[in-house]
Structure formats: C-alpha cells, structure tokens
Design a protein around this motif. Structure first.
Motif, PDB file in Angstrom:
ATOM      1  N   ALA A  20       0.830  -1.204   0.000  1.00  0.00           N
ATOM      2  CA  ALA A  20       0.000   0.000   0.000  1.00  0.00           C
ATOM      3  C   ALA A  20       0.866   1.256   0.000  1.00  0.00           C
ATOM      4  O   ALA A  20       0.619   2.198  -0.774  1.00  0.00           O
ATOM      5  CB  ALA A  20      -0.933  -0.002   1.213  1.00  0.00           C
ATOM      6  N   PHE A  21       1.904   1.281   0.839  1.00  0.00           N
ATOM      7  CA  PHE A  21       2.777   2.456   0.896  1.00  0.00           C
ATOM      8  C   PHE A  21       3.619   2.581  -0.372  1.00  0.00           C
ATOM      9  O   PHE A  21       3.886   3.702  -0.839  1.00  0.00           O
ATOM     10  CB  PHE A  21       3.676   2.379   2.130  1.00  0.00           C
ATOM     11  N   PHE A  22       4.035   1.444  -0.926  1.00  0.00           N
ATOM     12  CA  PHE A  22       4.807   1.482  -2.171  1.00  0.00           C
ATOM     13  C   PHE A  22       3.951   2.022  -3.312  1.00  0.00           C
ATOM     14  O   PHE A  22       4.412   2.851  -4.110  1.00  0.00           O
ATOM     15  CB  PHE A  22       5.317   0.085  -2.508  1.00  0.00           C
ATOM     16  N   ALA A  23       2.692   1.567  -3.386  1.00  0.00           N
ATOM     17  CA  ALA A  23       1.777   2.079  -4.411  1.00  0.00           C
ATOM     18  C   ALA A  23       1.573   3.576  -4.244  1.00  0.00           C
ATOM     19  O   ALA A  23       1.599   4.335  -5.227  1.00  0.00           O
ATOM     20  CB  ALA A  23       0.437   1.351  -4.338  1.00  0.00           C
ATOM     21  N   ILE A 159     -14.347   3.700  -9.454  1.00  0.00           N
ATOM     22  CA  ILE A 159     -13.849   2.375  -9.799  1.00  0.00           C
ATOM     23  C   ILE A 159     -12.849   1.869  -8.766  1.00  0.00           C
ATOM     24  O   ILE A 159     -12.920   0.712  -8.328  1.00  0.00           O
ATOM     25  CB  ILE A 159     -13.222   2.382 -11.210  1.00  0.00           C
ATOM     26  N   SER A 160     -11.912   2.699  -8.363  1.00  0.00           N
ATOM     27  CA  SER A 160     -10.908   2.236  -7.405  1.00  0.00           C
ATOM     28  C   SER A 160     -11.562   1.814  -6.097  1.00  0.00           C
ATOM     29  O   SER A 160     -11.189   0.796  -5.499  1.00  0.00           O
ATOM     30  CB  SER A 160      -9.859   3.320  -7.160  1.00  0.00           C
ATOM     31  N   GLY A 161     -12.579   2.559  -5.650  1.00  0.00           N
ATOM     32  CA  GLY A 161     -13.278   2.200  -4.428  1.00  0.00           C
ATOM     33  C   GLY A 161     -14.118   0.943  -4.582  1.00  0.00           C
ATOM     34  O   GLY A 161     -14.120   0.072  -3.700  1.00  0.00           O
ATOM     35  N   GLY A 195      -3.657   2.312  -1.425  1.00  0.00           N
ATOM     36  CA  GLY A 195      -2.569   3.272  -1.549  1.00  0.00           C
ATOM     37  C   GLY A 195      -2.855   4.360  -2.567  1.00  0.00           C
ATOM     38  O   GLY A 195      -2.345   5.481  -2.447  1.00  0.00           O
ATOM     39  N   PHE A 196      -3.678   4.035  -3.557  1.00  0.00           N
ATOM     40  CA  PHE A 196      -4.025   5.007  -4.600  1.00  0.00           C
ATOM     41  C   PHE A 196      -5.203   5.892  -4.221  1.00  0.00           C
ATOM     42  O   PHE A 196      -5.236   7.097  -4.538  1.00  0.00           O
ATOM     43  CB  PHE A 196      -4.362   4.264  -5.901  1.00  0.00           C
ATOM     44  N   LEU A 197      -6.198   5.329  -3.528  1.00  0.00           N
ATOM     45  CA  LEU A 197      -7.492   5.994  -3.340  1.00  0.00           C
ATOM     46  C   LEU A 197      -7.402   7.381  -2.708  1.00  0.00           C
ATOM     47  O   LEU A 197      -8.116   8.295  -3.148  1.00  0.00           O
ATOM     48  CB  LEU A 197      -8.414   5.085  -2.519  1.00  0.00           C
ATOM     49  N   PRO A 198      -6.559   7.611  -1.684  1.00  0.00           N
ATOM     50  CA  PRO A 198      -6.524   8.958  -1.092  1.00  0.00           C
ATOM     51  C   PRO A 198      -6.106  10.058  -2.069  1.00  0.00           C
ATOM     52  O   PRO A 198      -6.403  11.228  -1.831  1.00  0.00           O
ATOM     53  CB  PRO A 198      -5.485   8.811   0.032  1.00  0.00           C
ATOM     54  N   PHE A 199      -5.448   9.688  -3.166  1.00  0.00           N
ATOM     55  CA  PHE A 199      -5.027  10.675  -4.157  1.00  0.00           C
ATOM     56  C   PHE A 199      -6.120  10.931  -5.208  1.00  0.00           C
ATOM     57  O   PHE A 199      -5.960  11.786  -6.070  1.00  0.00           O
ATOM     58  CB  PHE A 199      -3.755  10.207  -4.868  1.00  0.00           C
ATOM     59  N   PRO A 202     -11.722  12.263  -1.900  1.00  0.00           N
ATOM     60  CA  PRO A 202     -12.843  12.814  -2.674  1.00  0.00           C
ATOM     61  C   PRO A 202     -12.418  13.799  -3.761  1.00  0.00           C
ATOM     62  O   PRO A 202     -13.178  14.067  -4.679  1.00  0.00           O
ATOM     63  CB  PRO A 202     -13.681  13.513  -1.611  1.00  0.00           C
ATOM     64  N   LYS A 203     -11.205  14.346  -3.649  1.00  0.00           N
ATOM     65  CA  LYS A 203     -10.703  15.249  -4.684  1.00  0.00           C
ATOM     66  C   LYS A 203      -9.575  14.556  -5.431  1.00  0.00           C
ATOM     67  O   LYS A 203      -8.697  13.951  -4.828  1.00  0.00           O
ATOM     68  CB  LYS A 203     -10.204  16.557  -4.064  1.00  0.00           C
ATOM     69  N   ALA A 204      -9.601  14.665  -6.750  1.00  0.00           N
ATOM     70  CA  ALA A 204      -8.633  13.934  -7.567  1.00  0.00           C
ATOM     71  C   ALA A 204      -7.363  14.744  -7.794  1.00  0.00           C
ATOM     72  O   ALA A 204      -7.408  15.808  -8.404  1.00  0.00           O
ATOM     73  CB  ALA A 204      -9.250  13.553  -8.911  1.00  0.00           C
ATOM     74  N   ARG A 205      -6.256  14.224  -7.286  1.00  0.00           N
ATOM     75  CA  ARG A 205      -4.945  14.769  -7.636  1.00  0.00           C
ATOM     76  C   ARG A 205      -4.354  14.004  -8.811  1.00  0.00           C
ATOM     77  O   ARG A 205      -3.398  14.455  -9.449  1.00  0.00           O
ATOM     78  CB  ARG A 205      -4.007  14.689  -6.432  1.00  0.00           C
TER      79      ARG A 205
END
Length: 344
Positions: A20-23, A159-161, A195-199, A202-205
């Motif tokens: 997760a951290f590596f992703a 999709i990721s969620g 690891g990806f979802l927080p980025f 709710p706001k997409a970086r």
C-alpha cells in the motif's frame, strides 16, 4: 518454532502494508511526472489532471504478489498464475502507452483480446457447456469486463473504491465460498488500491488511467472465472458477477439505450448513469458512495444465494441485484427531468 511476530500471517500482512505504501509512493511520482488528462466533452473534471495512477497500483501488485504467495504457501509457478500475470502485464503496458500516445481503439481491443486469450489458455475458463464454448465465452467475458471497468472509471474514487471493496469482500468470504487461494491476492490488490485511493477521492490529484482500470478489470474478470471453476457452494459462481453487477448493469443499460436511440456504440459519450447524475448537479462524492454501497449489496446477495441450487440461486440473486439498480435508474430519470442535462 518461529516467534508469533515472525509468523507467516504477520509477515503477509506486513507485505500488504508495504504494498500500500509502495503504491502510494509511486502514485506521488506519477503526480510529479504530470502526464496530464485534459478535459474533453465526456470528462467530469474541469482542469488538466495527471493520469497514470494505475502504474503505482499495478507495479506494487506485481512486485509483492510473488512474495505474498510464497509466504502464504501458494505457488506462483503454475500455468494459470503465470499466464494471468503475463496477460495483465501486457495489457497494463499497452494501456499505459495508450495513456501517453492516444493510440487507436483497435490497438487496445487487440491487446484486450490477446490478454483474455492468454488467461483462458492458462486454464482459467468456464467449464461449461463444452470446453470450447466455455473458452470462447470466457474470452468474451474478460474483454467485456475489462472495457466495463474502463468505461466506469470516470468519477473520483468510483472504480478504485468499488474494486477495493469488492476485493475485501472476496477475501472475507473466500473460505465460505471455497476459494481460499484468492484471499491473499484479493487483499493485496485491495491494499494497492488503498494506496491510490486517497489521491483520487474525494478530490482527484491523479486519475487511475487505462493502465489501472484495464489491468484491474482483467484481474477482476479472471477472479470471477476462477470462482466459477472452484467454488464449493452450489451457486458460488455468483460472487464475481454479483460484486461487479453495478458496473455491468450501468454498461449494458447504457449500450442498449444508445443502440435503440441510434447512437454509435464506439463513440465516447457521457451517457452512463453515474455521468448523467453528475451532469444533473448531484454531488459526485454521494454518487461514488452509492456505487460503493451497491458493491456491498452484491456481496450480501451472493452470500445469501450461494447455498441454493444454481438455477434458484441465479433467479434469487438477479431479482435482489436488480432492485437497487432499478431504483438508481428511476432516481436518475426523475432527477434529470427536474435538472435537464440534454440528450443522454
């Protein structure tokens, strides 16, 4: 004896956290790399946003998968595992190059067909009605689902969620459905998506991109086929389709509606239900959370229907799965009448 803090399950969980951290670290790199997705007529975003977050998800999954499998006592030196890994890597690479260079759709379609054929050649395929027909149906399923996941990847975290929750449910119910071999791979992919979802929510970086959506779509379709082959429950084959049903329903309904309306099926559009609701002004976070809840409902339905004979289980599951989707469709219809969005 090995101390508890060095036992295999603890080491495997540690690997999941590392993945997760590596992703997440690779996703940060991709944000800085800034391969931008510029808004188009079918986009939900208004400003250029980096894409390719799926590179982090796929790279972390492939790096840690052999290690997790070895720690948990599962071999990776099997035809089905090797060919699935090669097929996913091929599709992810082609999709990433398409993210970079915007290749014609025909190239992506050929890559999807080749990848699906490789998975089926490894032995992950429907065993009925005959081996040949089952193999053909399996290839079609994998190509369809790969595209379905890609089509539904148009809103922050959707999709990721959905895939993260679906994988967690597979892991939670793996023993009940008689597919323990899927527990750790499902947890690993869920960890990489976490690891990806927080980025992205709710706001997409950054966006997942085709490299992530198509790679994850192929893995999801393959897992569903594997459950159909190996589940010990009479209707255990329902788990994969039930978890993926919100995506399947939206895509099939949209394709049928556009065909009846005389629209091109291969032209990019914003006619999926989640896109229509977003265009009507509905909060995108709420839309995403609703889609996540549909995946949870699919897991519950599959759990309830699993002990029933195949035909009865399929009928029960179909009725229960359709109820929230018909409600979702009715809500979209009423809302767009109050908040017109133009042609669907």
């Amino acid at each position: 004896m090995m101390p508890m803090f060095l036992s295999d399950p603890v080491l495997a969980v540690f690997c999941l956290l590392c993945a997760a951290f590596f992703a997440a670290g690779l996703v940060r790199v991709m944000i800085n790399l800034a391969v931008l997705d510029h808004p188009g007529h079918r986009s939900a975003h208004e400003n250029p946003t980096p894409k390719g977050g799926g590179v982090g998800v796929m790279a972390a999954f492939f790096l840690f998968f052999p290690l997790v499998q070895d720690i948990t006592g599962h071999s990776v030196l099997r035809a089905d595992v090797i060919l699935t890994a090669l097929a996913t890597a091929l599709l992810a690479c082609v999709s990433w190059l398409d993210d970079l260079y915007q290749w014609p759709a025909s190239i992506k379609f050929v890559a999807q067909c080749v990848a699906a054929t490789m998975v089926v050649a490894g032995g992950t395929a429907l065993p009925w009605p005959t081996p040949l027909i089952g193999a053909i149906l399996s290839v079609l399923w994998l190509v369809f689902l790969t595209n379905a996941v890609n089509f539904m990847d148009g809103l922050n975290g959707l999709i990721s969620g959905c895939l993260m929750i679906g994988n967690l449910l597979v892991a939670a119910m793996g023993l009940y459905f008689g597919v323990p071999d899927l527990i750790w791979p499902a947890l690993l992919l869920a960890g990489c998506l976490c690891g990806f979802l927080p980025f992205n929510f709710p706001k997409a970086r950054i966006f997942l991109g085709d490299v992530g959506s198509q790679g994850c779509g192929l893995l999801a379709g393959t897992a569903a086929l594997y459950m159909t082959q190996h589940s010990t429950q009479p209707s255990g084959w329902l788990l994969g389709p039930a978890l993926l049903f919100p995506l399947i329903f939206d895509v099939l309904f949209t394709l049928c509606r556009r065909k009846l309306a005389g629209y091109s099926l291969i032209q990019a559009h914003r006619g999926h239900l989640y896109q229509v609701l977003h265009r009507s002004g509905m909060n995108p976070v709420l839309i995403t959370l609703c889609e996540w809840s549909f995946v949870c409902w699919g897991g519950l339905v599959a759990f309830l229907a699993a002990p029933f004979p195949p035909l009865e289980g399929a009928i029960l599951a179909f009725v229960l799965l359709m109820l929230p989707q018909l409600g979702w469709l009715a809500f979209a219809t009423v809302r767009t009448r109050r908040h017109p969005v133009g042609p669907w």
